[in-house]
Every structure is written in structure tokens, then in C-alpha cells.
Design an enzyme around this catalytic site. Structure first.
Site, short mmCIF file in Angstrom:
data_model
loop_
_atom_site.label_atom_id
_atom_site.label_comp_id
_atom_site.label_asym_id
_atom_site.label_seq_id
_atom_site.Cartn_x
_atom_site.Cartn_y
_atom_site.Cartn_z
N LYS A 58 0.82 -1.21 0.00
CA LYS A 58 0.00 0.00 0.00
C LYS A 58 0.86 1.26 0.00
O LYS A 58 1.85 1.35 0.73
CB LYS A 58 -0.89 0.02 1.24
CG LYS A 58 -2.08 -0.93 1.16
CD LYS A 58 -3.03 -0.69 2.33
CE LYS A 58 -4.03 -1.81 2.51
NZ LYS A 58 -5.10 -1.81 1.48
N ARG B 127 -22.75 -3.32 -4.81
CA ARG B 127 -24.08 -3.20 -5.43
C ARG B 127 -24.18 -1.92 -6.25
O ARG B 127 -24.79 -1.91 -7.33
CB ARG B 127 -25.18 -3.21 -4.37
CG ARG B 127 -25.53 -4.60 -3.86
CD ARG B 127 -26.88 -4.58 -3.17
NE ARG B 127 -27.22 -5.85 -2.57
CZ ARG B 127 -27.79 -6.87 -3.23
NH1 ARG B 127 -28.08 -6.75 -4.52
NH2 ARG B 127 -28.08 -7.99 -2.61
#
Lengths: 303, 221
Positions: free
Chosen positions: A90, A174
């Protein structure tokens, strides 16, 4: 530093195709957060398809506070030495020098991550300048396509890292998948306005509308703590999962890691999921994403 | 029409399925033993070999590998890309990880180094086409040595990157991510030919999947 190098023998490195293909090989797999070589070995032995090196797992970053940065290069080098699977690491949002350092160490992919403290509140890293691929977090299609426009070769949901609460990862998956579906049935004359509305590059909007999927691999991340969480994300339609604090903050990391690997492969098989979920010991304690104060939310970092 | 399964435990199996389907094959994902029942050929895709090996030594998945081994030994065509080639190899340099150990090749994992050395390059595959093939190598393995019964089909300066031994085909590179169908077309042909001559199958040898602890001792010249 250039993105695409062609040597005398006609060998091209760092092309979009080569960068995007690495994450393609990770599909159906689990990428596990690790802070040292010992954890990396455990993750590899449990069947992780890659490991993610970072200074502290997100749950500890939340607990300890302070500025979260790229890992010590010594630790990253030791992790690379310890395992044969791909090693990711990261870097802070906008911190292109951390990214340069990680690339020089020989990591296989960089996560420009909201889990670390952002180094730039206006601009993300120009990822096209690098030979190795980047993965970036996104909450919606606009954010995903902006990152891809900057050169990201892989997208993951942001979720809320370090909570053990999967609700935000579900929301983001979603949202992204729903917006893609919406694009595929949108009349062509509406596409430009939609690109403007969600702040996405028009060319990428056209491509997604035509193909019905992102041009890069799309993983779930942020709050996945159990095999069932991993299978839930897979059934929603992501390509694979990242697990952060969920493994090494649990009672039995080895067992839980393997269970999550199996759940990601057999995500559609409730009997198998029941089997692998048995007797895993204590899950990470966690805290609900709803209990976070606005300044504790990591997903709102980046734009 | 031929039925071609793609092992879907982990890796880029969807890309293979899409490519096979575009060539008119009936292609589908394989995650369990029983799904192999009607398969005429099998692809083992790119992915992480340690992940698959780990899944393989878990008892519930062990049988799928025993079945693949038996079917391959009785003549079913199997094509391994990248990780798939590691999985088919009898010998993996410096590693004792679980594998099918079917092909008389010795491979080196991750032979090019980390991702920054992953590449695209044109590779000559005379048996398939006069046009060079756009090969994509992702942390790719290389075939170091092979026995004389293995046909070398393509090479790069670092070593062998495509080979065939009877019904077994391997590439270090990933044709499934390129859009060029030539290699898949070649494999589909292998499957069609094997299906036509399936009456003359050789008897099944009795072998078991090699778990991590029991390494086949193979001397490769």
C-alpha cells in the site's frame, strides 16, 4: 520513468494489457493483508493468491491512530523474499514517491489506498507512469472509472476497512455493479450526460456501456471477516476478495484464512460454506460501520 | 460439438470459457469431480499454483485431481496455461508443491522475476501459424528441460514457452487475454481429434494425485 518499454528484442513491459493481466490471474482468489514475513508465509500456506504488505492492519490503524504510511522497505523486501505468490503493497493516496519506492523494491502491484493517511487531498497518483499495475478503491462507478482513467489496472470496493462489518463493501459492490447494468440499457444519447453526472471519462463510459463490465478486474474489500462474507461478495458478482484485519485479528488465523480461500472458490455451495465455517474460533471483534464518526470513515478519503 | 471444461478453482477461467465458446465449443467451469463426467478436454488456466495446490491437498477436492489424472492418462487432451503448465509438470525447480505430474518437463516458477518484467512479445509457433503469436507473459514460468517425447513448439531466449506431449499441451503465456484465438483453435482441434479416435484409448494406469509430501522421483535429461 515511462509506462511502456520496448527493448531491442521487441519485448514490451508495462503495457495496459500486461498490467491488467496480473489481476486477471488473481480472480477467484483471496488477497490477504500482512505486516511481516511470518504472516505472509501463513497467508501463502493457507492458499492466498497474493499478499498485501502494509505497516499496520486497518483495525490497528483505527485503534492506534496517528499517520499511517507505506511499510518499512525492509519489511516489504523480507515479505517478497518469503513467498512465491505476488506481493502487493500500500502507498498513500497521491504519494507517488512511496509508489516509486515500492516499484523499485520489486512489488508486483501497488494499492493506492484510503486505509493509509492521504498524502494529497486533491490528486491521485498518475498511475500510467508506472510499469507495475495499481489497484484502487471505489464506492461507485464514477470513482472506479476515474481511477481507471488515471491508469488503475484493478478496482476494489472501499468498504470500511478495519471494522469487520461487510455492509459498506456490499453497498459499494451493489452500487458499482448496478450502475454498470444501468449503463448497458441506457439510450446512447444519454451517455454523455451520465458521464458528466458521475464524473467519469466518456470513452470509458462508452466501453462499459458496450461490454457490460469494467475493463479491469473488480474485487471486494473493506470489512470482510468470515467465509460467508467472502461468498456473499462473490455471489454479488465481484471477481475475488481482499481480507485485511479479518484474518490476523481473529482467534485462529491459519484456519480462518484457509476457510475464506475455500469459501471464495465454492461461493455458490451452501453445504461447503457450512462445512468450512465450522469451529473457526473467535472472529475479529469488529465494530459496526454505522458507529463510526464521520472523521473515522476511511471510504470518504479520495474522490 | 466438443465439451471442454475449464478448471475454475482460482484464476482466469472466465477468459478461457469465453474464448472457447467463441470457437463453437461447449465450454464450462469445473469445480467438482462430478462435473468432469461429460468432458472431452480440459484447460487448467492461469492463477496461483500454491493456491490450487493448497485446495488440492484438501480431502474434498483431492478426487477431482485423481479424476483429471486418470482421464489425461486415458487420452483426454489437457491444456495448461502458465500455472496450468506448472501443474502438469513432473518436476518443479526447488518446489515440492502438489501437482498432477503428468508431463515430462521440468519448470521454473516465476522465471522472469516480479511483475515489472512481465511482458508482451511476439513468439514464433511454426506448427500453428506463419504469423508470430502475441504472447503475454505474467510472472511466467519457463520449461527448463524436457524428455525427447515432448515436442517443443515455441521458445524465447530464456527457454521453452510452449510444448506438447501427446494429449498434453502447455504454454507459459496467456493466449486467453489477447483476443488471438490461434492457440485455442489448435487445442479445440486436439480435442476433436481425440474424440474421433476415442475407441482406441489406452488402458488407464493406476496413479494417484501427488500430494505435497510424496514427490515423484523423476530424472529428466
Amino acid at each position: 520513468m515511462v509506462t511502456e518499454v520496448k527493448d531491442a528484442a521487441g519485448i514490451k513491459t508495462g503495457t495496459d494489457l500486461v498490467k491488467r493481466a496480473l489481476p486477471q490471474m488473481l480472480k477467484g482468489g483471496v488477497i490477504m493483508d500482512v505486516v511481516n514475513a511470518e504472516q505472509a508465509k501463513i497467508a501463502e500456506e493457507a492458499g492466498a493468491c497474493a499478499v498485501m504488505a502494509l505497516e499496520r492492519v486497518p483495525a490497528d490503524i483505527r485503534a492506534d491512530g496517528g499517520v499511517a504510511r507505506m511499510s518499512d522497505p525492509e519489511l516489504v523486501a523480507k515479505i517478497i523474499e518469503a513467498v512465491s505468490i505476488p506481493v502487493m503493497a500500500k502507498a498513500r493516496i497521491g504519494h507517488f514517491v512511496e509508489a516509486q519506492i515500492l516499484e523499485s523494491l520489486g512489488v508486483d502491484c501497488i494499492d493506492e489506498s484510503e486505509v493509509l493517511t492521504p498524502a494529497d487531498e486533491a490528486y491521485h497518483i498518475d498511475k500510467k507512469k508506472f510499469t507495475i499495475p495499481f489497484v484502487c478503491g471505489a464506492r461507485n462507478l464514477g470513482e472506479a472509472l476515474r481511477r481507471i482513467g488515471e491508469g488503475a489496472a484493478m478496482i476494489r470496493t472501499k468498504g470500511e476497512a478495519g471494522t469487520g462489518d461487510v455492509v459498506e463493501a456490499v453497498r459499494h459492490a451493489r452500487t458499482i455493479l448496478g450502475e454498470i447494468k444501468k449503463l448497458t440499457v441506457m439510450p446512447e444519447e444519454e451517455l454523455m450526460s451520465y458521464a458528466k453526472e458521475i464524473g467519469a471519462p466518456f470513452e470509458l463510459i462508452l466501453q462499459v456501456a458496450k461490454e457490460g463490465k469494467l475493463p479491469v478486474v473488480n474485487f471486494a474489500a473493506g470489512g470482510i471477516a468470515t467465509p460467508a462474507d467472502a461468498a456473499l461478495m462473490m455471489q454479488l458478482g465481484v471477481d475475488g476478495v481482499f481480507v485485511g484485519s479479518g484474518i490476523f485479528k481473529s482467534g485462529n488465523p491459519q484456519k480462518r484464512a484457509l476457510a475464506i480461500v475455500k469459501a471464495t472458490t465454492y461461493f455458490n455451495d451452501p453445504k461447503m460454506l457450512a462445512e468450512v465455517s465450522r469451529n473457526l474460533g473467535e472472529p475479529m471483534v469488529g465494530r459496526t460501520a454505522r458507529s463510526l464518526a464521520p472523521e473515522e470513515e476511511l471510504a470518504t478519503r479520495g474522490w | 460439438m466438443v465439451n471442454i471444461g475449464v478448471l475454475a478453482l482460482q484464476g482466469d477461467f472466465a477468459e478461457h470459457i469465453e474464448m472457447l465458446a467463441s470457437l463453437g465449443a461447449n465450454a464450462f467451469a469445473i469445480r467438482r469431480d462430478e462435473e468432469l463426467a461429460n468432458v472431452d478436454g480440459l484447460i487448467i488456466p492461469g492463477g496461483e499454483s500454491t493456491t490450487i495446490a493448497k485446495l488440492a491437498i484438501e480431502a474434498s477436492i483431492d478426487t477431482i485431481f485423481n479424476t483429471i489424472q486418470k482421464m489425461a492418462l486415458s487420452g483426454m487432451p489437457v491444456y495448461g496455461t502458465c500455472m496450468g503448465s506448472i501443474f502438469l509438470a513432473k518436476e518443479i525447480e526447488g518446489s515440492q508443491q502438489g501437482r498432477l505430474a503428468l508431463m515430462d518437463i521440468k519448470v521454473r516458477r516465476n522465471a522472469f522475476g516480479p511483475q515489472k518484467f512481465s511482458s508482451e512479445q511476439l513468439v514464433e509457433i511454426p506448427e500453428i501459424s506463419n504469423e508470430p503469436f502475441p504472447a503475454v507473459f505474467i510472472r511466467a514460468p519457463i520449461i527448463l528441460t524436457c524428455k525427447p517425447n515432448v515436442k517443443v513448439m515455441a521458445k524465447v531466449p530464456q527457454g521453452i514457452v510452449m510444448a506438447r506431449q501427446d494429449n498434453l499441451l502447455v504454454t507459459s503465456f496467456h493466449p486467453e487475454v489477447t483476443g488471438n484465438k490461434a492457440v485455442h483453435q489448435y487445442f479445440v482441434k486436439m480435442v476433436q481429434d481425440a474424440k474421433k479416435s476415442s475407441g482406441s484409448k489406452s488402458p488407464i494406469e493406476s496413479v494417484t494425485f501427488y500430494p505435497e509430501t510424496a514427490i515423484p522421483v523423476t530424472q529428466i535429461s
